[in-house]
Scaffold this motif. Sequence first.
Motif, PDB file in Angstrom:
ATOM      1  N   ARG A  34       0.832  -1.209   0.000  1.00  0.00           N
ATOM      2  CA  ARG A  34       0.000   0.000   0.000  1.00  0.00           C
ATOM      3  C   ARG A  34       0.868   1.262   0.000  1.00  0.00           C
ATOM      4  O   ARG A  34       0.583   2.228  -0.700  1.00  0.00           O
ATOM      5  N   GLU A  58      -7.764  -2.708  -5.286  1.00  0.00           N
ATOM      6  CA  GLU A  58      -7.164  -1.902  -4.217  1.00  0.00           C
ATOM      7  C   GLU A  58      -6.022  -1.036  -4.770  1.00  0.00           C
ATOM      8  O   GLU A  58      -5.901   0.144  -4.418  1.00  0.00           O
ATOM      9  N   LEU A  62      -5.946   3.082  -4.692  1.00  0.00           N
ATOM     10  CA  LEU A  62      -4.853   3.833  -4.067  1.00  0.00           C
ATOM     11  C   LEU A  62      -4.172   4.779  -5.065  1.00  0.00           C
ATOM     12  O   LEU A  62      -3.594   5.789  -4.660  1.00  0.00           O
TER      13      LEU A  62
END
Length: 183
Positions: A34, A58, A62
């Motif tokens: 992340r 995801e 992001l």
Amino acid sequence: MEKVLRVDLVSHGMTEAMRTARFPVDEPLTEAGRRAVAACGRLPVARVLTAPERRAIETAALLGLLGEADDRLRDLDAGAWRGGELLAVPRGELYTWLTDPKFRGHGREAVVDVIDRTRDWLTDIASEGVPTIAVTHPAVIRAALLVSLDAPPKSFWRIDIPPMCVTRLNYRHDWTLHFRATV
């Protein structure tokens, strides 16, 4: 002069399966993954497509990219090996999987299946003519490179696609690989 179509293929961020050499399941990014995604720069404005798995969606989120999932961008399905360690596969089967692109000993997709569906996806993208960012998996990016370079399927495992790698393809009658200079 005819316009060139741009397609940026983005490899999703780091997952626990990647970190520990396991076959992936539908898992989230690691914390380090992340952070690495968040540190990436902006991509040019384009239509956004993602693989349907959590790690790709995801990664796109992001990056601030909202798009629709396209099943053709899904990861290679390792069948019975999903979630297991790479080195837990019997040596002979692992060797065959890495050298025979038609091997389906795990019960699901062969490398040639991923190449075929990626070729179909690229054909559709070319006919639509819309600049596209696709957040997907290393397997799909490898397949796209083989298609664009007209390389044999046995070359699939010879291409290393790291997490958060952006691979650009351009299309004008044929696909070409485009390396961007960074300074």
